[in-house]
Motif scaffolding. Structure first.
Motif, PDB file in Angstrom:
ATOM      1  N   SER A 100       0.814  -1.218   0.000  1.00  0.00           N
ATOM      2  CA  SER A 100       0.000   0.000   0.000  1.00  0.00           C
ATOM      3  C   SER A 100       0.850   1.271   0.000  1.00  0.00           C
ATOM      4  CB  SER A 100      -0.949   0.001   1.204  1.00  0.00           C
ATOM      5  OG  SER A 100      -1.860  -1.062   1.132  1.00  0.00           O
ATOM      6  N   VAL A 101       1.763   1.376   0.953  1.00  0.00           N
ATOM      7  CA  VAL A 101       2.590   2.593   1.050  1.00  0.00           C
ATOM      8  C   VAL A 101       3.651   2.656  -0.049  1.00  0.00           C
ATOM      9  CG1 VAL A 101       4.248   3.833   2.491  1.00  0.00           C
ATOM     10  CG2 VAL A 101       2.153   2.925   3.503  1.00  0.00           C
ATOM     11  N   PRO A 102       4.456   1.607  -0.268  1.00  0.00           N
ATOM     12  CA  PRO A 102       5.501   1.734  -1.286  1.00  0.00           C
ATOM     13  C   PRO A 102       4.954   1.924  -2.701  1.00  0.00           C
ATOM     14  CG  PRO A 102       5.434  -0.512  -0.434  1.00  0.00           C
ATOM     15  CD  PRO A 102       4.589   0.323   0.464  1.00  0.00           C
ATOM     16  N   PHE A 103       3.887   1.210  -3.083  1.00  0.00           N
ATOM     17  CA  PHE A 103       3.333   1.386  -4.422  1.00  0.00           C
ATOM     18  C   PHE A 103       2.822   2.814  -4.610  1.00  0.00           C
ATOM     19  CE2 PHE A 103       2.211  -3.147  -6.040  1.00  0.00           C
ATOM     20  CZ  PHE A 103       3.491  -3.567  -5.732  1.00  0.00           C
ATOM     21  N   THR A 104       2.216   3.372  -3.568  1.00  0.00           N
ATOM     22  CA  THR A 104       1.725   4.754  -3.649  1.00  0.00           C
ATOM     23  C   THR A 104       2.889   5.738  -3.723  1.00  0.00           C
ATOM     24  OG1 THR A 104      -0.260   4.138  -2.391  1.00  0.00           O
ATOM     25  CG2 THR A 104       0.291   6.480  -2.518  1.00  0.00           C
ATOM     26  N   PHE A 162       5.883   5.256  -4.923  1.00  0.00           N
ATOM     27  CA  PHE A 162       6.516   5.204  -6.244  1.00  0.00           C
ATOM     28  C   PHE A 162       5.770   6.094  -7.231  1.00  0.00           C
ATOM     29  CE2 PHE A 162       9.068   1.433  -5.115  1.00  0.00           C
ATOM     30  CZ  PHE A 162      10.243   1.733  -5.801  1.00  0.00           C
ATOM     31  N   GLY A 163       4.437   6.082  -7.165  1.00  0.00           N
ATOM     32  CA  GLY A 163       3.664   6.932  -8.058  1.00  0.00           C
ATOM     33  C   GLY A 163       3.889   8.411  -7.805  1.00  0.00           C
ATOM     34  N   TYR A 164       3.818   8.829  -6.533  1.00  0.00           N
ATOM     35  CA  TYR A 164       4.038  10.244  -6.223  1.00  0.00           C
ATOM     36  C   TYR A 164       5.475  10.663  -6.534  1.00  0.00           C
ATOM     37  CZ  TYR A 164      -0.533  10.873  -4.067  1.00  0.00           C
ATOM     38  OH  TYR A 164      -1.901  10.982  -3.868  1.00  0.00           O
ATOM     39  N   ALA A 165       6.416   9.761  -6.351  1.00  0.00           N
ATOM     40  CA  ALA A 165       7.810  10.080  -6.659  1.00  0.00           C
ATOM     41  C   ALA A 165       8.001  10.308  -8.153  1.00  0.00           C
ATOM     42  CB  ALA A 165       8.730   8.956  -6.183  1.00  0.00           C
ATOM     43  N   LEU A 181      15.122   6.796 -12.579  1.00  0.00           N
ATOM     44  CA  LEU A 181      15.567   6.886 -11.185  1.00  0.00           C
ATOM     45  C   LEU A 181      14.760   5.964 -10.279  1.00  0.00           C
ATOM     46  CD1 LEU A 181      16.362  10.642 -10.466  1.00  0.00           C
ATOM     47  CD2 LEU A 181      17.921   8.710 -10.482  1.00  0.00           C
ATOM     48  N   ALA A 182      13.472   5.830 -10.562  1.00  0.00           N
ATOM     49  CA  ALA A 182      12.647   4.919  -9.762  1.00  0.00           C
ATOM     50  C   ALA A 182      13.170   3.493  -9.878  1.00  0.00           C
ATOM     51  CB  ALA A 182      11.194   4.987 -10.213  1.00  0.00           C
ATOM     52  N   GLY A 183      13.559   3.090 -11.093  1.00  0.00           N
ATOM     53  CA  GLY A 183      14.106   1.754 -11.283  1.00  0.00           C
ATOM     54  C   GLY A 183      15.420   1.563 -10.552  1.00  0.00           C
ATOM     55  N   ILE A 184      16.271   2.588 -10.573  1.00  0.00           N
ATOM     56  CA  ILE A 184      17.562   2.495  -9.878  1.00  0.00           C
ATOM     57  C   ILE A 184      17.344   2.366  -8.373  1.00  0.00           C
ATOM     58  CG2 ILE A 184      19.658   3.781  -9.295  1.00  0.00           C
ATOM     59  CD1 ILE A 184      19.586   4.924 -12.142  1.00  0.00           C
ATOM     60  N   TRP A 185      16.454   3.187  -7.824  1.00  0.00           N
ATOM     61  CA  TRP A 185      16.196   3.124  -6.384  1.00  0.00           C
ATOM     62  C   TRP A 185      15.591   1.781  -5.988  1.00  0.00           C
ATOM     63  CZ3 TRP A 185      17.479   5.736  -2.143  1.00  0.00           C
ATOM     64  CH2 TRP A 185      18.004   7.030  -2.283  1.00  0.00           C
ATOM     65  N   LEU A 225      11.189   7.761  -2.874  1.00  0.00           N
ATOM     66  CA  LEU A 225      11.699   6.469  -3.328  1.00  0.00           C
ATOM     67  C   LEU A 225      12.474   5.771  -2.217  1.00  0.00           C
ATOM     68  CD1 LEU A 225      12.883   7.481  -6.910  1.00  0.00           C
ATOM     69  CD2 LEU A 225      10.882   6.111  -6.318  1.00  0.00           C
ATOM     70  N   LEU A 226      13.235   6.546  -1.451  1.00  0.00           N
ATOM     71  CA  LEU A 226      13.932   5.971  -0.296  1.00  0.00           C
ATOM     72  C   LEU A 226      12.931   5.408   0.701  1.00  0.00           C
ATOM     73  CD1 LEU A 226      16.409   5.436   1.482  1.00  0.00           C
ATOM     74  CD2 LEU A 226      16.243   7.812   2.281  1.00  0.00           C
ATOM     75  N   GLY A 227      11.837   6.138   0.930  1.00  0.00           N
ATOM     76  CA  GLY A 227      10.804   5.644   1.837  1.00  0.00           C
ATOM     77  C   GLY A 227      10.179   4.360   1.329  1.00  0.00           C
ATOM     78  N   ALA A 228       9.974   4.267   0.003  1.00  0.00           N
ATOM     79  CA  ALA A 228       9.366   3.068  -0.575  1.00  0.00           C
ATOM     80  C   ALA A 228      10.261   1.842  -0.393  1.00  0.00           C
ATOM     81  CB  ALA A 228       9.073   3.291  -2.059  1.00  0.00           C
ATOM     82  N   VAL A 229      11.558   1.978  -0.709  1.00  0.00           N
ATOM     83  CA  VAL A 229      12.442   0.809  -0.591  1.00  0.00           C
ATOM     84  C   VAL A 229      12.725   0.476   0.874  1.00  0.00           C
ATOM     85  CG1 VAL A 229      13.502   1.105  -2.858  1.00  0.00           C
ATOM     86  CG2 VAL A 229      14.528   2.237  -0.881  1.00  0.00           C
ATOM     87  N   THR A 230      12.616   1.464   1.759  1.00  0.00           N
ATOM     88  CA  THR A 230      12.717   1.161   3.190  1.00  0.00           C
ATOM     89  C   THR A 230      11.526   0.316   3.632  1.00  0.00           C
ATOM     90  OG1 THR A 230      13.939   3.215   3.605  1.00  0.00           O
ATOM     91  CG2 THR A 230      12.906   2.147   5.502  1.00  0.00           C
ATOM     92  N   CYS A 231      10.341   0.619   3.106  1.00  0.00           N
ATOM     93  CA  CYS A 231       9.168  -0.224   3.380  1.00  0.00           C
ATOM     94  C   CYS A 231       9.409  -1.648   2.907  1.00  0.00           C
ATOM     95  CB  CYS A 231       7.934   0.355   2.691  1.00  0.00           C
ATOM     96  SG  CYS A 231       7.225   1.818   3.483  1.00  0.00           S
ATOM     97  N   TYR A 232      10.025  -1.789   1.734  1.00  0.00           N
ATOM     98  CA  TYR A 232      10.341  -3.131   1.237  1.00  0.00           C
ATOM     99  C   TYR A 232      11.287  -3.853   2.189  1.00  0.00           C
ATOM    100  CZ  TYR A 232       8.290  -2.161  -3.379  1.00  0.00           C
ATOM    101  OH  TYR A 232       7.423  -1.878  -4.412  1.00  0.00           O
TER     102      TYR A 232
END
Length: 330
Positions: A83-87, A89-92, A100-104, A161-168
Motif C-alpha cells: 500500500s505505502v511503497p506502491f503509492t 513510487f507513483g508520487y515520486a 531513477l525509480a528503477g535504480i532506487w 523512493l527511499l521511503g518506498a524501498v525502506t518499506c520493502y
C-alpha cells in the motif's frame, strides 16, 4: 556428489520475462500518471494483482489464508509491503524520471539488510555486509549527484523512493517471520497481502485524492498501463518468480533483482525519451555492486559437507539472512 544443475530451458524464459515485466513497471507508472492520481494507480494495480493471484490460488487447489490473528498481521504487512511503497513510487515519479525509480528499486536488498541488522540486535554484520552497505551508500550519493547540491522537487521525489524501498526492507523481514510463524505458502501470503492492500486503498484513495475519475474518461494507453502493472507486474510476475525459485533455486530467483534497473533505464530513455545524466547509471551500477557484495555474490562457491556424507554447493544468498531471497515470497 553435487546435484545436477537444473535445465536452463525450464526457468530462463520465465526469468527473463520477470525482468522485463518488473523493469518496465516504472515506465507504465509514468504513463498512467498522465490521467490518474498515484494512489489510484496503486489501488487499481493491487486490485488486478489480487484477482490474478486468486485465480492461480484456486487453480492450484489452495485456500486463502485463515485465522483472525493472521489476517491482523496481513493488514499490517500489507501497509509496508504494497500500500505505502506502491503509492510512494507513483508520487515520486511525478517529480523524477522513471529511470531513477528503477535504480532506487534496486537498493531494496540493502535496506533489507539495514532493517535486519537493526531489528536483530544479536546478529553482527560481517565485513562483507558492511562493505556492501558502504558501496551501496556511495552509489546512492552518486545517483543523487551530491557534488551539484541537492534540493527541489527531485530531492523530494528521491526521498519518497527511499521511503518506498525502506518499506520493502521492513516487508522482507516481516515475510520471513510470517512464513515461519504461520503455515503459509508464498502464494497464500501474497493473496492475503494484496486483499488487505485493496481494502486499505479503497478507503484511503478517496480521502487522499478525492473521487476517482470516470473510467470512460481514460485513454487506451492508460488502460494498457494499469493492466500491465496489475495483471502482469503484480500478478503473473509473481507466479513466474515462484516457478523460477521452485525450478532453479532461491539463489537464481533472487538474481532477477539485478536486471529490472537496466530494463527500466532502457525503457525510460528509449520509450519515454527521458534524459539520463552520466551519474545516474554509474551510481546504479555501484548500488548493484554493493548489493552483490552484501549478498555474497562474489564469494567463490565451494562445496561443503552435508549430514550423511553428501556434498552440496554453498549458497551465500540463501544463507544470508538479509539476502533478497524473500523477494520470492512477496
Amino acid at each position: 556428489m553435487t546435484a545436477p544443475a537444473p535445465n536452463a530451458a525450464r526457468w530462463l524464459p520465465a526469468f527473463l520475462a520477470i525482468a522485463l515485466i518488473w523493469g518496465t513497471s516504472f515506465m507504465f507508472i509514468k504513463d498512467a500518471l498522465a490521467e490518474l492520481e498515484p494512489v489510484y494507480i496503486a489501488g487499481y494495480r493491487i486490485l488486478l494483482g489480487a484477482l490474478t493471484l486468486l485465480i492461480f490460488l484456486f487453480a492450484r487447489g489452495l485456500r486463502p489464508p485463515r485465522g483472525t490473528r493472521l489476517w491482523i498481521h496481513l493488514f499490517v504487512y500489507a501497509i509496508v509491503a504494497t500500500s505505502v511503497p506502491f503509492t510512494l513510487f507513483g508520487y515520486a515519479e511525478q517529480r523524477v524520471p522513471s529511470v531513477l525509480a528503477g535504480i532506487w528499486n534496486g537498493t531494496a536488498p540493502l535496506t533489507t539488510l539495514v532493517v535486519t541488522l537493526i531489528a536483530m540486535r544479536s546478529e553482527r554484520p560481517s565485513r562483507r555486509q558492511i562493505a556492501g552497505l558502504l558501496a551501496g551508500f556511495a552509489g546512492v550519493l552518486v545517483v543523487l549527484g551530491v557534488w551539484n547540491g541537492v534540493g527541489g522537487s527531485s530531492l523530494a521525489g528521491q526521498l519518497m523512493l527511499l521511503g518506498a524501498v525502506t518499506c520493502y526492507g521492513i516487508a522482507f523481514n516481516y515475510t520471513r517471520w510470517l512464513m515461519k510463524r504461520f503455515e503459509l505458502s508464498p502464494l497464500q501470503l501474497s493473496v492475503g497481502q494484496l486483499t488487505m492492500s485493496t481494502l486499505q486503498l479503497l478507503i484511503a484513495a478517496p480521502l487522499i485524492a478525492g473521487a476517482p475519475p470516470s473510467p470512460l474518461s481514460h485513454s487506451p494507453r492508460v488502460y494498457l498501463a494499469v493492466v500491465a502493472l496489475g495483471v502482469f507486474g503484480t500478478g503473473i510476475a509473481f507466479a513466474l518468480n515462484n516457478h523460477v525459485v521452485r525450478t532453479a533455486g532461491i539463489t537464481t530467483g533472487s538474481m532477477v533483482t539485478y536486471l529490472p534497473p537496466f530494463v527500466g533505464a532502457v525503457a525510460g530513455v528509449v520509450v519515454l525519451h527521458e534524459h539520463l545524466t552520466w551519474n545516474q547509471p554509474v551510481g546504479g551500477l555501484i548500488v548493484l555492486l554493493g548489493v552483490g557484495i552484501s549478498q555474497g555474490l562474489f564469494v567463490r562457491l565451494r562445496p561443503r559437507q552435508e549430514v550423511g556424507g553428501g556434498q552440496r554447493v554453498d549458497d551465500p544468498v540463501q544463507r544470508d539472512p538479509a539476502g533478497d531471497g524473500a523477494r520470492a515470497a512477496v
